[in-house]
Enzyme design. Structure first.
Site, mmCIF file in Angstrom:
data_model
loop_
_atom_site.group_PDB
_atom_site.id
_atom_site.type_symbol
_atom_site.label_atom_id
_atom_site.label_comp_id
_atom_site.label_asym_id
_atom_site.label_seq_id
_atom_site.Cartn_x
_atom_site.Cartn_y
_atom_site.Cartn_z
ATOM 1 N N SER A 10 -2.946 6.108 -3.406
ATOM 2 C CA SER A 10 -3.342 4.761 -2.994
ATOM 3 C C SER A 10 -3.197 4.651 -1.485
ATOM 4 O O SER A 10 -2.293 5.252 -0.893
ATOM 5 C CB SER A 10 -2.464 3.706 -3.667
ATOM 6 O OG SER A 10 -2.779 2.413 -3.182
ATOM 7 N N ASN A 12 -3.492 1.376 -0.338
ATOM 8 C CA ASN A 12 -3.253 -0.054 -0.273
ATOM 9 C C ASN A 12 -1.823 -0.300 0.227
ATOM 10 O O ASN A 12 -0.856 0.076 -0.444
ATOM 11 C CB ASN A 12 -3.458 -0.671 -1.664
ATOM 12 C CG ASN A 12 -3.260 -2.172 -1.676
ATOM 13 O OD1 ASN A 12 -2.232 -2.689 -1.290
ATOM 14 N ND2 ASN A 12 -4.278 -2.878 -2.153
ATOM 15 N N GLY A 14 0.005 -2.959 0.540
ATOM 16 C CA GLY A 14 0.835 -3.813 -0.303
ATOM 17 C C GLY A 14 1.421 -3.043 -1.475
ATOM 18 O O GLY A 14 2.611 -3.150 -1.785
ATOM 19 N N GLU A 42 -14.064 7.806 -5.161
ATOM 20 C CA GLU A 42 -14.895 6.811 -5.831
ATOM 21 C C GLU A 42 -14.197 6.289 -7.086
ATOM 22 O O GLU A 42 -13.455 7.024 -7.745
ATOM 23 C CB GLU A 42 -16.238 7.429 -6.235
ATOM 24 C CG GLU A 42 -17.136 7.795 -5.053
ATOM 25 C CD GLU A 42 -17.605 6.581 -4.279
ATOM 26 O OE1 GLU A 42 -18.024 5.592 -4.930
ATOM 27 O OE2 GLU A 42 -17.538 6.605 -3.039
ATOM 28 N N ASP A 71 -4.017 1.746 -10.905
ATOM 29 C CA ASP A 71 -5.194 0.894 -10.839
ATOM 30 C C ASP A 71 -4.785 -0.422 -11.457
ATOM 31 O O ASP A 71 -4.242 -0.454 -12.572
ATOM 32 C CB ASP A 71 -6.410 1.490 -11.556
ATOM 33 C CG ASP A 71 -7.709 0.893 -11.011
ATOM 34 O OD1 ASP A 71 -7.821 0.734 -9.784
ATOM 35 O OD2 ASP A 71 -8.601 0.577 -11.796
ATOM 36 N N PHE A 154 0.720 -10.030 -2.056
ATOM 37 C CA PHE A 154 -0.604 -9.792 -1.491
ATOM 38 C C PHE A 154 -1.638 -10.091 -2.563
ATOM 39 O O PHE A 154 -1.300 -10.484 -3.677
ATOM 40 C CB PHE A 154 -0.731 -8.345 -0.976
ATOM 41 C CG PHE A 154 -0.592 -7.295 -2.043
ATOM 42 C CD1 PHE A 154 -1.711 -6.692 -2.610
ATOM 43 C CD2 PHE A 154 0.660 -6.899 -2.511
ATOM 44 C CE1 PHE A 154 -1.592 -5.727 -3.599
ATOM 45 C CE2 PHE A 154 0.790 -5.930 -3.494
ATOM 46 C CZ PHE A 154 -0.345 -5.351 -4.043
ATOM 47 N N GLY A 155 -2.892 -9.911 -2.237
ATOM 48 C CA GLY A 155 -3.945 -10.142 -3.218
ATOM 49 C C GLY A 155 -4.008 -11.594 -3.667
ATOM 50 O O GLY A 155 -4.040 -12.517 -2.848
ATOM 51 N N TYR A 156 -3.987 -11.799 -4.965
ATOM 52 C CA TYR A 156 -4.120 -13.141 -5.540
ATOM 53 C C TYR A 156 -2.772 -13.840 -5.727
ATOM 54 O O TYR A 156 -2.714 -14.934 -6.301
ATOM 55 C CB TYR A 156 -4.847 -13.056 -6.887
ATOM 56 C CG TYR A 156 -6.239 -12.481 -6.787
ATOM 57 C CD1 TYR A 156 -7.336 -13.293 -6.479
ATOM 58 C CD2 TYR A 156 -6.465 -11.116 -6.975
ATOM 59 C CE1 TYR A 156 -8.612 -12.767 -6.368
ATOM 60 C CE2 TYR A 156 -7.745 -10.570 -6.867
ATOM 61 C CZ TYR A 156 -8.809 -11.406 -6.562
ATOM 62 O OH TYR A 156 -10.069 -10.872 -6.451
ATOM 63 N N LYS A 177 9.985 -10.212 -7.761
ATOM 64 C CA LYS A 177 8.662 -9.791 -8.206
ATOM 65 C C LYS A 177 8.718 -8.438 -8.913
ATOM 66 O O LYS A 177 8.152 -8.258 -9.990
ATOM 67 C CB LYS A 177 7.701 -9.731 -7.017
ATOM 68 C CG LYS A 177 6.277 -9.355 -7.422
ATOM 69 C CD LYS A 177 5.336 -9.302 -6.227
ATOM 70 C CE LYS A 177 3.937 -8.905 -6.681
ATOM 71 N NZ LYS A 177 2.993 -8.752 -5.565
#
Length: 200
Positions: A10, A12, A14, A42, A71, A154-156, A177
């Site tokens: 990853s 990312n 976060g 991909e 994922d 992060f994100g939503y 969290k």
């Protein structure tokens, strides 16, 4: 555990922060694929597990090391499970949390059913051709609110409200969290699998 190394498939930031905090307690040496010069691969599939397996195999192939991929995404009941695997690019490329959240709120305008859950799938492979990948998953239930709250996560997370806490995921501390999140749940299952199946 000494000397055991896993490549985290990853880039990312976060996710990397959350994984590093959780893996530290497990005494596992985690290195990000980006630090080894591995580019993202991909993700053409419509399920978390297929994309996750693809990412893990890619990272292992590129580095020659065991790899762990994540994922995850947000699945909203009223949207038929969307944005799902497209959570990071819900509002298009490049990934933009603010635009994704604005689109989510817009799509739920006037909708009474706000139930949603975060889903996380983890896959670990010893090699690119490992016939027995380890697969773990976790789900975190909540509901979507229009008004964001909190600066963590992060994100939503600022729109993901947790009735049992009376606050959003972004209002929780990192430790709070990690104790209850989809990723925390999946990681604890993966830690057990790594110990039982790989002897780590």
């Amino acid at each position: 555990m000494e000397g055991k190394k896993l490549v985290l498939a990853s880039n990312n930031k976060g996710k990397l922060r959350e994984f590093q905090a959780m893996f530290e307690a497990m005494n596992l040496n985690i290195v990000s694929q980006g630090s080894l010069g591995v580019s993202a691969c991909e993700e053409p599939f419509f399920t978390f597990v297929e994309n996750c397996l693809q990412k893990a195999r890619h990272a292992s192939r590129e580095t020659g090391l065991p790899a762990l991929a994540d994922d995850s995404g947000l699945c909203v009941d009223a949207l038929g499970g969307a944005p799902g695997v497209f959570s990071a690019r819900f509002a298009g490329e490049p990934s933009d949390d603010a635009k994704n959240n604005a689109l989510l709120v817009e799509k739920l305008r006037g909708e009474s059913n706000r139930r949603a859950h975060y889903m996380c799938v983890l896959v670990a492979v010893r090699s690119p051709d490992d016939p027995e990948p380890l697969i773990a998953e976790g789900a975190w239930q909540g509901e979507i609110v229009d008004t964001p709250s909190g600066t963590g996560g992060f994100g939503y997370d600022p729109h993901f409200f947790l009735p049992q806490f009376g606050k959003t995921a972004a209002d929780l501390t990192a430790d709070e969290k990690n104790a209850v999140s989809h990723r925390g749940q999946a990681l604890r299952v993966m830690a057990k699998l790594l110990a039982e199946r790989w002897g780590w």
